[in-house]
Design a protein around this motif. Structure first.
Motif, mmCIF file in Angstrom:
data_model
loop_
_atom_site.group_PDB
_atom_site.id
_atom_site.type_symbol
_atom_site.label_atom_id
_atom_site.label_comp_id
_atom_site.label_asym_id
_atom_site.label_seq_id
_atom_site.Cartn_x
_atom_site.Cartn_y
_atom_site.Cartn_z
ATOM 1 N N SER A 49 0.856 -1.186 0.000
ATOM 2 C CA SER A 49 0.000 0.000 0.000
ATOM 3 C C SER A 49 0.891 1.235 0.000
ATOM 4 O O SER A 49 1.866 1.315 0.751
ATOM 5 C CB SER A 49 -0.913 -0.002 1.222
ATOM 6 N N VAL A 50 0.550 2.193 -0.864
ATOM 7 C CA VAL A 50 1.400 3.385 -1.018
ATOM 8 C C VAL A 50 0.541 4.637 -0.974
ATOM 9 O O VAL A 50 -0.573 4.656 -1.535
ATOM 10 C CB VAL A 50 2.157 3.367 -2.375
ATOM 11 N N ILE A 51 1.047 5.673 -0.353
ATOM 12 C CA ILE A 51 0.387 6.981 -0.403
ATOM 13 C C ILE A 51 1.334 7.954 -1.097
ATOM 14 O O ILE A 51 2.528 7.995 -0.786
ATOM 15 C CB ILE A 51 -0.052 7.455 1.004
ATOM 16 N N VAL A 52 0.804 8.675 -2.070
ATOM 17 C CA VAL A 52 1.613 9.625 -2.849
ATOM 18 C C VAL A 52 1.070 11.027 -2.602
ATOM 19 O O VAL A 52 -0.096 11.311 -2.889
ATOM 20 C CB VAL A 52 1.555 9.292 -4.363
ATOM 21 N N PHE A 53 1.904 11.910 -2.069
ATOM 22 C CA PHE A 53 1.513 13.303 -1.820
ATOM 23 C C PHE A 53 1.908 14.164 -3.024
ATOM 24 O O PHE A 53 3.094 14.236 -3.359
ATOM 25 C CB PHE A 53 2.201 13.845 -0.562
ATOM 26 N N GLY A 54 0.920 14.803 -3.650
ATOM 27 C CA GLY A 54 1.196 15.690 -4.788
ATOM 28 C C GLY A 54 0.883 15.020 -6.107
ATOM 29 O O GLY A 54 1.421 13.940 -6.405
ATOM 30 N N VAL A 55 -0.023 15.622 -6.882
ATOM 31 C CA VAL A 55 -0.418 15.057 -8.172
ATOM 32 C C VAL A 55 -0.006 16.012 -9.296
ATOM 33 O O VAL A 55 -0.806 16.466 -10.103
ATOM 34 C CB VAL A 55 -1.939 14.735 -8.187
ATOM 35 N N VAL A 76 -6.149 12.413 5.314
ATOM 36 C CA VAL A 76 -5.119 11.363 5.375
ATOM 37 C C VAL A 76 -5.091 10.665 6.732
ATOM 38 O O VAL A 76 -4.992 9.438 6.811
ATOM 39 C CB VAL A 76 -3.730 11.963 5.050
ATOM 40 N N ARG A 77 -5.210 11.447 7.791
ATOM 41 C CA ARG A 77 -5.067 10.875 9.129
ATOM 42 C C ARG A 77 -6.071 9.710 9.365
ATOM 43 O O ARG A 77 -5.709 8.654 9.859
ATOM 44 C CB ARG A 77 -5.276 11.977 10.177
ATOM 45 N N ASP A 78 -7.325 9.914 8.957
ATOM 46 C CA ASP A 78 -8.337 8.870 9.150
ATOM 47 C C ASP A 78 -8.142 7.708 8.179
ATOM 48 O O ASP A 78 -8.296 6.545 8.544
ATOM 49 C CB ASP A 78 -9.750 9.453 8.936
ATOM 50 N N LEU A 79 -7.770 8.056 6.961
ATOM 51 C CA LEU A 79 -7.627 7.042 5.922
ATOM 52 C C LEU A 79 -6.524 6.030 6.254
ATOM 53 O O LEU A 79 -6.635 4.831 5.961
ATOM 54 C CB LEU A 79 -7.295 7.739 4.595
ATOM 55 N N ARG A 80 -5.492 6.541 6.874
ATOM 56 C CA ARG A 80 -4.351 5.733 7.269
ATOM 57 C C ARG A 80 -4.799 4.483 8.043
ATOM 58 O O ARG A 80 -4.207 3.410 7.922
ATOM 59 C CB ARG A 80 -3.509 6.654 8.147
ATOM 60 N N MET A 83 5.974 16.629 4.018
ATOM 61 C CA MET A 83 7.066 15.671 4.265
ATOM 62 C C MET A 83 6.824 14.973 5.601
ATOM 63 O O MET A 83 6.921 13.753 5.720
ATOM 64 C CB MET A 83 8.423 16.391 4.280
ATOM 65 N N ARG A 84 6.459 15.786 6.589
ATOM 66 C CA ARG A 84 6.181 15.218 7.918
ATOM 67 C C ARG A 84 4.932 14.309 7.857
ATOM 68 O O ARG A 84 4.906 13.220 8.443
ATOM 69 C CB ARG A 84 5.992 16.353 8.928
ATOM 70 N N ALA A 85 3.902 14.764 7.146
ATOM 71 C CA ALA A 85 2.676 13.963 7.039
ATOM 72 C C ALA A 85 2.967 12.634 6.346
ATOM 73 O O ALA A 85 2.398 11.589 6.712
ATOM 74 C CB ALA A 85 1.607 14.733 6.265
ATOM 75 N N ARG A 111 4.932 1.153 11.155
ATOM 76 C CA ARG A 111 6.243 0.762 11.713
ATOM 77 C C ARG A 111 6.970 -0.066 10.659
ATOM 78 O O ARG A 111 6.375 -0.946 10.019
ATOM 79 C CB ARG A 111 6.078 -0.082 12.971
ATOM 80 N N GLY A 112 8.220 0.221 10.452
ATOM 81 C CA GLY A 112 9.008 -0.529 9.471
ATOM 82 C C GLY A 112 8.771 -0.124 8.031
ATOM 83 O O GLY A 112 9.373 -0.683 7.124
ATOM 84 N N GLY A 113 7.880 0.868 7.818
ATOM 85 C CA GLY A 113 7.581 1.314 6.456
ATOM 86 C C GLY A 113 8.653 2.285 5.936
ATOM 87 O O GLY A 113 9.601 2.633 6.640
ATOM 88 N N THR A 114 8.457 2.701 4.679
ATOM 89 C CA THR A 114 9.448 3.574 4.022
ATOM 90 C C THR A 114 8.807 4.865 3.558
ATOM 91 O O THR A 114 7.772 4.840 2.879
ATOM 92 C CB THR A 114 10.054 2.848 2.794
ATOM 93 N N CYS A 115 9.414 5.975 3.933
ATOM 94 C CA CYS A 115 8.964 7.295 3.463
ATOM 95 C C CYS A 115 10.042 7.866 2.553
ATOM 96 O O CYS A 115 11.188 8.028 2.963
ATOM 97 C CB CYS A 115 8.733 8.218 4.658
ATOM 98 N N CYS A 116 9.660 8.135 1.319
ATOM 99 C CA CYS A 116 10.627 8.620 0.323
ATOM 100 C C CYS A 116 10.301 10.078 -0.016
ATOM 101 O O CYS A 116 9.193 10.381 -0.469
ATOM 102 C CB CYS A 116 10.545 7.721 -0.911
#
Ligand code: PAD
Ligand code: ZN
Length: 360
Positions: free
Chosen positions: A183-189, A235-239, A261-263, A270-275
């Motif tokens: 599952s991936v979340i992408v900020f900015g379209v 985003v907070r609820d969707l997470r 970036m913080r969001a 836990r253990g996920g990746t933020c790029c």
């Protein structure tokens, strides 16, 4: 020749001029007639000083065109070849090119030959954005900064690969290494975010959530493979819908804002990746508490030019486009003349577009 010039950092508009001259072709130089150049948010960021570069300069870095002349020592391209501009060329000899196999991180040419002031206008020498300067009819590049492509590839499609597409697809495939089923979340379209969304689809992500503050972009994201799209406040609820409420496996920030970036970092489990793909200012700060790295064991990784090796990755992207796996034409929502560049830059500031291509 015609060019769009940033006179001073902080200027709202570029100056359009037709009196620009280009230096003569020197050893190892390739002269390229730019036929198409996209407008990327990084162009706006050089104008407002977020990405530091000394003006005056010819703006533009996402381009493609035709080789018009080559200097002594150039062997890989010849007059008439179609090429994509690579704004971060590899020297082939430094520790990044050789020891670490990370040619995208090589700065030898960026801080060397790319920074020369190769344009002349009204008796004044002008630099080129990151050494490229594609908002001009012709530019001069070192050989590793041009990648030859097949002549049947439309040059407007090729121009997008030069920055936004390579950056977004590369961030997913090369940097974050998104795994099938995740599952991936992408900020900015924008152009970069849409490319990241398409990269997630290629990587086999099971959920691709797009986030943008412009409601019109939420539908756009779905066209390119987002399975859901939301406004930032959602985003907070969707997470909570992912990984039993723990959050996303991956997040990609494609905006360049410390808040998103913080969001993005908060959105992963836990253990996920933020790029982080977006480019913020040198004086902007993102806060983390000193406990969370230990407790959450998240990976936080930056991505420079999609961690790509232009020699193979430009072709990889174009092969995917040929196979119908990447929609590049669909990313072009406006075609402009160079005379309209300031309108185009304004549309980028307003977050209205995916990509606009200037036809020279
Ligand atoms: P863009 O302006 O086309 O798209 C940005 C999108 O973000 C727009 O749709 C906006 O509506 C949206 N947006 C802006 N602010 C917010 C916010 N606070 N919350 C939610 N949505 C928001 O940009 P782009 O796609 O051309 O570039 C995106 C970033 O990537 C930008 O920072 C650019 O400089 C950077 C970039 N990085 C590299 C690299 O090598 N890392 C290369 C190229 C571009
Ligand atoms: Zn760019």
């Amino acid at each position: 020749m015609k060019a769009a010039v940033l006179r001073s950092v902080g200027d709202e508009n570029l100056e359009l001029t037709d009196d620009v001259e280009l230096d003569a072709v020197g050893p190892n130089d390739v002269e390229v007639r730019i036929t198409h150049t996209g407008i990327c948010h990084s162009d706006v960021s050089v104008m407002n000083g977020t990405i530091p570069q000394e003006a005056p300069l010819v703006l533009g870095h996402e381009g493609a065109g035709v080789v018009t002349a080559v200097g002594e020592g150039v062997t890989k391209v010849a007059e008439g070849d179609h090429v994509i501009v690579g704004w971060s060329p590899h020297c082939g000899e430094c520790i990044y090119c050789v020891n670490h196999k990370r040619p995208n991180l090589c700065t030898t040419l960026n801080f060397g030959v790319m920074l020369r002031k190769k344009f002349l206008s009204g008796g004044e020498r002008l630099g080129a954005m990151v050494g490229a300067g594609t908002f001009a009819e012709r530019t001069l590049l070192p050989e590793p900064a041009v990648i030859k492509i097949d002549k049947d590839i439309p040059l407007e499609v090729a121009s997008l690969v030069s920055c936004g597409v390579m950056t977004g697809v590369g961030a997913v495939i090369n940097t974050a290494k998104v795994e099938p089923g995740s599952s991936v979340i992408v900020f900015g379209v924008g152009g970069v975010g849409v490319s990241a969304i398409q990269g997630c689809r290629l990587a086999g992500a099971s959920a691709i959530v797009a986030v943008d503050r412009n409601p019109a972009k939420l539908e756009v994201a779905k066209r390119f493979g987002a399975t859901m799209s939301v406004l930032p406040e959602e985003v907070r609820d969707l997470r909570k819908q992912f990984n039993s409420g723990e959050g996303f496996d991956y997040a990609l920030e494609c905006i360049g804002n410390p808040k998103t970036m913080r969001a993005a970092f908060s959105a992963v489990r836990r253990g996920g990746t933020c790029c982080i793909v977006g480019v913020g200012g040198l004086d902007e700060k993102v806060e983390f508490n000193a406990f969370e790295f230990f407790w959450m064991e998240k990976t936080l990784v930056g991505s420079f030019f999609g961690s790509c090796d232009v020699r193979c990755d430009f072709h990889r992207v174009l092969t995917l486009w040929r196979a119908g796996r990447l929609d590049l034409e669909g990313m072009i929502d406006r075609r402009l003349r160079l005379e309209d560049v300031n309108e185009g830059l304004e549309a980028v500031r307003a977050g209205e577009v995916v990509r606009q291509v200037i036809e020279l």
